[in-house]
Design a protein around this motif. Structure first.
Motif, mmCIF file in Angstrom:
data_model
loop_
_atom_site.group_PDB
_atom_site.id
_atom_site.type_symbol
_atom_site.label_atom_id
_atom_site.label_comp_id
_atom_site.label_asym_id
_atom_site.label_seq_id
_atom_site.Cartn_x
_atom_site.Cartn_y
_atom_site.Cartn_z
ATOM 1 N N PRO A 101 -18.263 3.928 -37.589
ATOM 2 C CA PRO A 101 -17.381 3.507 -36.694
ATOM 3 C C PRO A 101 -16.178 4.448 -35.867
ATOM 4 O O PRO A 101 -15.820 4.213 -35.528
ATOM 5 C CB PRO A 101 -16.506 1.906 -37.004
ATOM 6 N N PHE A 102 -16.220 5.687 -36.600
ATOM 7 C CA PHE A 102 -15.184 7.046 -36.581
ATOM 8 C C PHE A 102 -15.356 7.285 -35.084
ATOM 9 O O PHE A 102 -14.530 7.083 -33.867
ATOM 10 C CB PHE A 102 -15.259 7.442 -36.973
ATOM 11 N N GLY A 103 -16.338 7.390 -34.166
ATOM 12 C CA GLY A 103 -17.198 7.570 -33.024
ATOM 13 C C GLY A 103 -16.961 7.127 -32.272
ATOM 14 O O GLY A 103 -16.961 7.353 -31.113
ATOM 15 N N ALA A 104 -16.950 5.629 -32.507
ATOM 16 C CA ALA A 104 -16.653 4.513 -31.599
ATOM 17 C C ALA A 104 -15.892 4.564 -30.461
ATOM 18 O O ALA A 104 -16.323 4.157 -28.875
ATOM 19 C CB ALA A 104 -16.942 3.196 -31.845
ATOM 20 N N GLN A 105 -13.908 5.247 -30.383
ATOM 21 C CA GLN A 105 -13.679 5.398 -29.603
ATOM 22 C C GLN A 105 -13.975 6.282 -28.664
ATOM 23 O O GLN A 105 -13.455 6.209 -27.394
ATOM 24 C CB GLN A 105 -12.784 5.468 -30.259
ATOM 25 N N VAL A 106 -14.662 7.553 -28.946
ATOM 26 C CA VAL A 106 -14.954 8.197 -28.243
ATOM 27 C C VAL A 106 -15.968 7.983 -27.184
ATOM 28 O O VAL A 106 -16.024 8.282 -26.058
ATOM 29 C CB VAL A 106 -15.128 9.537 -29.057
ATOM 30 N N TRP A 107 -17.025 6.712 -27.607
ATOM 31 C CA TRP A 107 -18.299 7.196 -27.282
ATOM 32 C C TRP A 107 -18.481 5.350 -26.253
ATOM 33 O O TRP A 107 -19.324 5.865 -25.408
ATOM 34 C CB TRP A 107 -19.715 7.570 -28.168
ATOM 35 N N THR A 108 -17.707 4.825 -26.575
ATOM 36 C CA THR A 108 -17.271 3.793 -25.646
ATOM 37 C C THR A 108 -16.286 3.777 -24.348
ATOM 38 O O THR A 108 -17.152 3.080 -23.439
ATOM 39 C CB THR A 108 -16.748 2.902 -26.439
ATOM 40 N N GLN A 109 -16.169 4.982 -24.132
ATOM 41 C CA GLN A 109 -15.514 5.734 -22.953
ATOM 42 C C GLN A 109 -16.675 6.202 -21.965
ATOM 43 O O GLN A 109 -16.531 6.464 -20.907
ATOM 44 C CB GLN A 109 -14.516 6.843 -23.687
ATOM 45 N N ASN A 110 -17.817 6.501 -22.608
ATOM 46 C CA ASN A 110 -18.971 7.606 -22.207
ATOM 47 C C ASN A 110 -20.564 6.691 -22.848
ATOM 48 O O ASN A 110 -20.877 7.582 -22.444
ATOM 49 C CB ASN A 110 -19.148 9.104 -23.448
ATOM 50 N N GLY A 111 -20.439 5.124 -22.341
ATOM 51 C CA GLY A 111 -21.137 4.604 -21.768
ATOM 52 C C GLY A 111 -22.242 4.126 -22.821
ATOM 53 O O GLY A 111 -23.357 3.478 -22.460
ATOM 54 N N VAL A 112 -21.085 3.832 -24.225
ATOM 55 C CA VAL A 112 -21.742 2.877 -25.116
ATOM 56 C C VAL A 112 -21.256 2.130 -25.332
ATOM 57 O O VAL A 112 -20.794 2.271 -25.332
ATOM 58 C CB VAL A 112 -21.450 4.516 -26.356
ATOM 59 N N VAL A 113 -21.956 0.979 -25.580
ATOM 60 C CA VAL A 113 -21.793 -0.405 -26.162
ATOM 61 C C VAL A 113 -22.233 -0.235 -27.867
ATOM 62 O O VAL A 113 -22.680 0.000 -28.250
ATOM 63 C CB VAL A 113 -21.940 -1.222 -25.636
ATOM 64 N N VAL A 114 -20.553 -1.123 -28.247
ATOM 65 C CA VAL A 114 -20.699 -1.300 -29.961
ATOM 66 C C VAL A 114 -20.594 -2.313 -30.789
ATOM 67 O O VAL A 114 -20.232 -3.293 -29.783
ATOM 68 C CB VAL A 114 -19.932 -0.460 -30.644
ATOM 69 N N LYS A 115 -21.410 -2.983 -31.038
ATOM 70 C CA LYS A 115 -21.374 -4.349 -32.012
ATOM 71 C C LYS A 115 -21.283 -4.517 -33.285
ATOM 72 O O LYS A 115 -22.224 -3.502 -33.375
ATOM 73 C CB LYS A 115 -22.539 -5.292 -31.106
ATOM 74 N N PRO A 116 -21.297 -4.855 -33.925
ATOM 75 C CA PRO A 116 -21.349 -5.303 -35.265
ATOM 76 C C PRO A 116 -23.123 -5.757 -36.152
ATOM 77 O O PRO A 116 -23.391 -6.110 -34.995
ATOM 78 C CB PRO A 116 -20.626 -6.533 -35.483
ATOM 79 N N PHE A 117 -22.870 -5.116 -36.942
ATOM 80 C CA PHE A 117 -24.568 -4.309 -37.127
ATOM 81 C C PHE A 117 -24.502 -5.458 -38.596
ATOM 82 O O PHE A 117 -23.620 -5.597 -39.291
ATOM 83 C CB PHE A 117 -24.617 -3.806 -37.556
ATOM 84 N N GLN A 118 -25.565 -6.753 -38.222
ATOM 85 C CA GLN A 118 -25.344 -7.116 -39.848
ATOM 86 C C GLN A 118 -26.447 -6.770 -41.174
ATOM 87 O O GLN A 118 -27.332 -6.894 -40.671
ATOM 88 C CB GLN A 118 -26.468 -8.474 -39.385
ATOM 89 N N THR A 119 -25.897 -6.160 -41.924
ATOM 90 C CA THR A 119 -26.023 -5.276 -43.195
ATOM 91 C C THR A 119 -25.307 -5.765 -43.872
ATOM 92 O O THR A 119 -24.368 -5.800 -44.110
ATOM 93 C CB THR A 119 -26.276 -3.750 -42.816
ATOM 94 N N LYS A 120 -25.796 -5.732 -45.472
ATOM 95 C CA LYS A 120 -25.229 -5.084 -46.459
ATOM 96 C C LYS A 120 -24.726 -3.843 -46.853
ATOM 97 O O LYS A 120 -23.672 -3.530 -47.733
ATOM 98 C CB LYS A 120 -25.751 -5.778 -47.542
ATOM 99 N N ALA A 121 -25.156 -3.118 -45.674
ATOM 100 C CA ALA A 121 -25.258 -1.373 -46.361
ATOM 101 C C ALA A 121 -23.673 -1.137 -45.246
ATOM 102 O O ALA A 121 -23.252 -1.576 -44.417
ATOM 103 C CB ALA A 121 -26.029 -0.736 -45.952
ATOM 104 N N THR A 122 -23.019 -0.582 -46.539
ATOM 105 C CA THR A 122 -21.144 0.092 -45.569
ATOM 106 C C THR A 122 -21.319 1.641 -45.962
ATOM 107 O O THR A 122 -21.991 2.059 -46.473
ATOM 108 C CB THR A 122 -20.408 -0.841 -46.252
#
Length: 306
Positions: A244-265
């Motif tokens: 998630p760290f890059g989300a703030q940068v890339w949501t301003q550059n054409g990327v949409v982020v959604k939660p992903f269903q997984t047990k992995a963290t």
């Protein structure tokens, strides 16, 4: 008493084969090499070389002694390299190793807090992948590191600091953007920007996010870094599972982020060379780190590891 210079001369002579070459390697005269070897023989109480027709042939005792010298000399060489690194660095500088994504997202926030305490202290940032981070710590080339969690390794101490859920990155206007949560099944027919594994023998990211009972999607592009995966998504090459760290940068550059269903963290740690005591700079960097990751305005997705 045996002196280091004598051992250095012996090692040079054994490795080069002649007093001329040994002298050249040590930047001293040939007679000086001969004198150091003679003094060493006197201190040891046994002959290291047979002198014949201007040549010095190692004795059996010399060969046996060389094994012990090499074992101990490696430790001295390492100390010498560490000292050289310290000399080249500024006396009161902090060296930080950090993964590329964290160095451009989390680290600047930490440094803002750190510089409030130490405004004039230089900071050297070594932005490398996780395997290289571990090498930097073991070689004492950095004071502290921020990295993904890793198994116990000799010479390194770790402190868990953060656990982050992964996200699914989608190009803008992708049909899956309408969903609140993306599941592995949603990506079966999608192009997924994948991962080049750092450890071929370890569990891959693909196995973590897409278990055996789920059909694997197609991976047209694979890369080491999260920034590159975000960039590939932004340009429409596919979707990806990202930290998630890059989300703030890339949501301003054409990327949409959604939660992903997984047990992995993704589990993150502060890591230190196992030197016992820590400098004031290292302690204050840790304090700055904890201030940032505990601030929901700065790291809104975070929840501390137990």
């Amino acid at each position: 008493m045996i002196r280091f210079r004598q051992i250095e001369a012996f090692r040079s002579l054994m490795n080069t084969g002649t007093t001329v070459s040994a002298a050249r390697r040590m930047h001293i005269s040939q007679p000086a090499i001969s004198r150091l070897i003679t003094d060493l023989e006197e201190d040891l109480g046994f002959k290291l070389f047979n002198r014949a027709k201007g040549r010095m042939e190692p004795t059996t005792a010399a060969v046996r002694f060389q094994l012990a010298v090499e074992e101990n000399f490696l430790g001295l060489e390492r100390l010498r390299k560490v000292a050289e690194t310290i000399r080249k660095d500024e006396s009161e500088a902090l060296s930080v190793a950090c993964m590329p994504m964290l160095s451009s997202t989390l680290l600047p926030l930490i440094l803002k807090e750190f510089f409030k305490i130490h405004p004039g202290v230089p900071v050297n940032i070594d932005s490398v992948g996780n395997p290289e981070v571990l090498v930097r710590l073991q070689d004492l080339k950095v004071d502290i590191a921020i990295s993904l969690a890793f198994p116990a390794i000799a010479g390194i101490e770790v402190e868990p600091i953060l656990q982050a859920d992964v996200l699914c990155a989608l190009p803008a206007n992708h049909p899956l953007c309408s969903k609140d949560i993306i599941t592995p099944d949603d990506l079966i027919n999608e192009n997924v920007i994948g991962w080049i594994p750092n450890n071929p023998l370890g569990q891959t990211q693909e196995d973590r996010y897409f278990p055996d009972n789920i059909e694997k999607p197609y991976f047209p592009i694979r890369t080491h870094t999260s920034h590159t995966r975000y960039a590939m998504v932004a340009h429409g090459f596919g979707v990806s599972i990202v930290e998630p760290f890059g989300a703030q940068v890339w949501t301003q550059n054409g990327v949409v982020v959604k939660p992903f269903q997984t047990k992995a963290t993704h589990n993150y740690v502060l890591a230190y060379p196992s030197t016992g005591r820590r400098s004031t700079l290292v302690q204050d960097f840790r304090t700055a780190t904890m201030m940032v990751i505990n601030n929901p305005d700065l790291v809104p997705w975070q929840h501390l590891a137990d």
